[in-house]
Design an enzyme around this catalytic site. Structure first.
Site, PDB file in Angstrom:
ATOM      1  N   ALA A  81       0.836  -1.207   0.000  1.00  0.00           N
ATOM      2  CA  ALA A  81       0.000   0.000   0.000  1.00  0.00           C
ATOM      3  C   ALA A  81       0.868   1.253   0.000  1.00  0.00           C
ATOM      4  O   ALA A  81       0.656   2.176  -0.789  1.00  0.00           O
ATOM      5  CB  ALA A  81      -0.930  -0.007   1.213  1.00  0.00           C
ATOM      6  N   TYR A  82       1.838   1.274   0.884  1.00  0.00           N
ATOM      7  CA  TYR A  82       2.734   2.429   0.994  1.00  0.00           C
ATOM      8  C   TYR A  82       3.503   2.656  -0.306  1.00  0.00           C
ATOM      9  O   TYR A  82       3.530   3.764  -0.853  1.00  0.00           O
ATOM     10  CB  TYR A  82       3.715   2.214   2.149  1.00  0.00           C
ATOM     11  CG  TYR A  82       4.790   3.265   2.247  1.00  0.00           C
ATOM     12  CD1 TYR A  82       4.526   4.491   2.849  1.00  0.00           C
ATOM     13  CD2 TYR A  82       6.070   3.037   1.739  1.00  0.00           C
ATOM     14  CE1 TYR A  82       5.511   5.465   2.939  1.00  0.00           C
ATOM     15  CE2 TYR A  82       7.058   4.003   1.833  1.00  0.00           C
ATOM     16  CZ  TYR A  82       6.773   5.212   2.432  1.00  0.00           C
ATOM     17  OH  TYR A  82       7.755   6.175   2.513  1.00  0.00           O
TER      18      TYR A  82
END
Length: 206
Positions: A81-82
């Site tokens: 996600a990051y």
């Protein structure tokens, strides 16, 4: 800001979280979405808000933090996600830079390096869910102090200066890149894929 100073000269997009760690299939979808909302859309909302004023005054500087690992030689697993949100920041930077170039607005992204911030605490709390190698690197970073935050701050100050008026749509590393190299490049090199994430390009400028 406009009410107090009649103009907006700069925007720094630096809010961010790591979000869910671990293999993708174990990540709660809601936490994945929250990471995109904060890391990517937060920058989109703020950029969109200031562009109206910057276009009217025909000047401005926008800088977004793209994360320490983006643009490196290997993307860390267990941070999907990051990493996705930060790579998206770089693409967003390039597109908007092209949109507003005619208005004398420069838009760039920076990778600050492995600075000891609250994000480091998130990795240490997650332990090996963040990936065994990354967790061990983070323990070492905590012990040794990490990248000096002054490196990123100095790069931001440079990009906000008149000396950087010719630099836009680029990703610069606070650790590895000398921004003065960009100032000295010719126009064809500045408009190439140098200092971007793109690999496919016409390299005839060499």
């Amino acid at each position: 800001v406009v009410k107090s100073h009649k103009r907006i000269d700069a925007l720094i997009n630096c809010a961010g979280i790591y979000g869910p760690m671990g293999p993708l299939e174990t990540n709660p979808v809601e936490e994945w979405e929250k990471t995109i909302e904060i890391n990517l859309l937060g920058a989109v909302y703020c950029t969109r808000a200031v562009l109206l004023f910057m276009k009217k005054q025909r000047s401005g500087k926008i800088i977004s933090l793209a994360g320490a690992g983006v643009g490196g030689n290997q993307l860390k697993p267990n941070l999907s996600a990051y990493t996705t949100s930060k790579i998206a920041i770089v693409g967003f930077t390039e597109v908007v830079a092209n949109e507003v170039k005619a208005f004398n607005i420069q838009v760039n992204a920076i990778s600050p390096g492995a600075v000891n911030t609250r994000l480091l605490e998130q990795v240490l709390n997650a332990k090996e869910a963040a990936g065994k190698e990354f967790y061990e690197q983070s323990l070492k970073q905590q012990k040794e102090g990490g990248t000096s935050p002054e490196k990123a701050a100095n790069l931001v100050v440079f990009l906000l200066s008149k000396a950087a008026d010719s630099i836009t749509g680029k990703l610069l590393s606070a650790v590895w890149d000398d921004p003065n190299v960009m100032v000295e490049m010719n126009e064809k090199q500045k408009n190439s894929s140098l200092f971007t994430l793109r690999r496919i390009d016409n390299l005839s400028f060499f």
